[in-house]
Write an enzyme that holds these catalytic residues in place. Structure first.
Site, PDB file in Angstrom:
ATOM      1  N   HIS A 214      -0.087   9.096   5.843  1.00 23.98           N
ATOM      2  CA  HIS A 214       0.261  10.519   5.774  1.00 23.98           C
ATOM      3  C   HIS A 214      -0.549  11.388   6.746  1.00 23.98           C
ATOM      4  O   HIS A 214      -0.990  12.485   6.406  1.00 23.98           O
ATOM      5  CB  HIS A 214       0.102  11.035   4.344  1.00 23.98           C
ATOM      6  CG  HIS A 214       1.126  10.479   3.398  1.00 23.98           C
ATOM      7  ND1 HIS A 214       0.786   9.670   2.328  1.00 23.98           N
ATOM      8  CD2 HIS A 214       2.471  10.596   3.364  1.00 23.98           C
ATOM      9  CE1 HIS A 214       1.887   9.308   1.677  1.00 23.98           C
ATOM     10  NE2 HIS A 214       2.925   9.862   2.286  1.00 23.98           N
ATOM     11  N   ARG A 285      10.628   6.731  13.111  1.00 29.13           N
ATOM     12  CA  ARG A 285      10.821   7.097  11.711  1.00 29.13           C
ATOM     13  C   ARG A 285      11.601   8.397  11.488  1.00 29.13           C
ATOM     14  O   ARG A 285      11.641   8.912  10.378  1.00 29.13           O
ATOM     15  CB  ARG A 285       9.443   7.239  11.048  1.00 29.13           C
ATOM     16  CG  ARG A 285       8.689   5.946  10.894  1.00 29.13           C
ATOM     17  CD  ARG A 285       9.178   5.176   9.677  1.00 29.13           C
ATOM     18  NE  ARG A 285       8.835   5.880   8.451  1.00 29.13           N
ATOM     19  CZ  ARG A 285       9.692   6.169   7.479  1.00 29.13           C
ATOM     20  NH1 ARG A 285      10.970   5.850   7.584  1.00 29.13           N
ATOM     21  NH2 ARG A 285       9.280   6.793   6.387  1.00 29.13           N
ATOM     22  N   GLU A 341      14.136   3.355   4.547  1.00 27.78           N
ATOM     23  CA  GLU A 341      13.460   3.864   3.362  1.00 27.78           C
ATOM     24  C   GLU A 341      14.504   4.361   2.369  1.00 27.78           C
ATOM     25  O   GLU A 341      15.444   5.070   2.740  1.00 27.78           O
ATOM     26  CB  GLU A 341      12.524   5.006   3.755  1.00 27.78           C
ATOM     27  CG  GLU A 341      11.762   5.609   2.578  1.00 27.78           C
ATOM     28  CD  GLU A 341      10.835   6.733   3.004  1.00 27.78           C
ATOM     29  OE1 GLU A 341       9.901   7.047   2.248  1.00 27.78           O
ATOM     30  OE2 GLU A 341      11.049   7.295   4.105  1.00 27.78           O
TER      31      GLU A 341
END
Length: 404
Positions: A214, A285, A341
């Site tokens: 993160h 991503r 994801e």
């Protein structure tokens, strides 16, 4: 064919979603996801006040031309608000085009490159035993790969761990101000190798394990963590250092063979140029919803493929089923797909957004419904109005906002 109506729908069936609905003079409709977690109303205003008035009268088949007009015509380019709004228009136009063709979207993107789309699920725990239980739960649901996040000894709350539902999905706080969490980087760096060691001891070497830092680490700290995790063969280390500093990844790459994934906060291909051409990462991503839609994300994946870098579309629960459906169509079509994801949504969200995509034994498929395969129940959506909500803020022990 012409666009005759552009409507923005805001709903909160457990969390906030922003949806653009376009309607043509032939009665075809298209949906696009414009959700920007914690800043939803900024995108609502951008769409309602600045974009929707420009869409009526346009030919919905001119997707590339419309995208370039919205991106370049405003003069002020890039940024999450702008790109989420453009993404909603882009996906809605692809939805209309595929419906007009009578085909699911993936067929217009070149057809399927695989039979199904591999996913990873979220497992977390306030301590290691709780994390192990969460991994077991995800495996029972069929996930073939697991992201593991753990509480840190001495910290009261850790993002992605403390406030999650039974599926390991982050709970967004519906309140007037952000939740404040404490942070200690050294405690985190000491603890994570022990977390991986415990999970590997319990589930063996074959289970693909992912971890998300993160953006909390400096380049040297990220390099250290990547090196320390090498014995456990992670599938990837995600967002190990702030993504804006592309040069930082050079140090990390030189220091570890742990695969790296990054880019969920990126909005355009320009954010990736050095990372891709210098092969500093292994997975890109970005989400369809935050990258301007299917049109630019497909181009990004083609660019990345030249450097043996794979796709890994961001897909947390704050991406609505509209954005998720578009991602799964793209996943099925592109050659350099890596993993998707997927943490699912609440049953109520699935009622508001009825979708054709399916999740079976850890794999997604977009279905064969023409378009992206999602319908919005506007009446039910209206029964669940917007609720003020924020992501948490990290502060160090002395009260400083954590800036890594």
């Amino acid at each position: 064919m012409k666009i005759v109506d552009a409507k923005v729908v805001v709903t909160s069936p457990g969390r906030n979603f922003v949806t653009l609905k376009l309607t043509t003079d032939e009665g075809l409709t298209g949906l696009g996801d414009a959700t920007l977690n914690g800043r939803e109303l900024a995108v609502v205003s951008y769409l309602t006040d600045h974009v929707a008035p420009l869409l009526t009268g346009l030919d919905p088949h001119r997707i590339e031309d419309t995208w370039q007009s919205l991106y370049r015509g405003a003069y002020w380019r890039r940024g999450p608000v702008t790109m989420a709004a453009i993404a909603a228009v882009d996906v809605a136009l692809w939805d209309i085009k595929a419906k007009a063709a009578g085909l699911p979207l993936y067929q217009l993107l070149g057809g399927a490159s695989r039979e199904r789309v591999r996913t990873y699920g979220h497992a977390n725990g306030r301590d290691i035993p709780e994390l192990l239980d969460s991994v077991r739960a995800r495996l029972a649901e069929g996930y073939p790969a697991i992201r593991i996040q753990s509480g840190i000894p001495g910290l009261k709350a850790v993002y992605g761990v403390s406030d999650t539902d039974e599926k390991g999905s982050q709970v967004l706080h519906q309140q007037a101000r952000p939740l404040v969490e404490d942070w200690d980087t050294e405690a985190y760096l000491r603890h994570m190798p022990a977390v991986f060691d415990a999970v590997r001891a319990e589930f063996g070497p074959g289970l693909p394990l992912l971890h998300d830092a993160h953006h909390r680490l400096t380049p040297i700290q990220a390099a250290r963590l990547g090196k320390d995790l090498e014995p456990y063969r992670p599938f990837w280390l995600e967002d190990c250092t702030p993504a804006e500093n592309q040069e930082a990844l050079r140090m990390v790459r030189r220091s570890t063979t742990t695969p790296l994934a990054i880019g969920e906060v990126f909005n355009t291909v320009h954010d990736y140029q050095a990372l891709i051409t210098e092969q500093l990462i292994d997975y890109v991503r970005s989400a369809v919803t935050h990258f301007g839609g299917v049109t630019p994300l497909r181009k990004l994946f083609d660019f990345a493929a030249q450097y043996q870098i794979k796709s890994a579309v961001h897909g947390p629960e704050d991406i609505s089923p509209v954005g998720m459906a578009a991602a799964v169509h793209l996943d099925l079509a592109v050659h350099n797909f890596g993993i998707q994801e997927y943490s699912g949504h609440t049953p109520l969200t699935h009622e508001v957004f009825r979708h054709a995509y399916t999740f079976t034994d850890g794999y997604l498929h977009p279905g064969e419904t023409p378009g992206i395969g999602v319908e919005l129940d506007e009446e039910l959506a209206a029964a669940h109005p917007y609720a003020q909500a924020y992501l948490p803020v990290n502060r160090l022990h002395d009260g400083t906002v954590h800036d890594w």
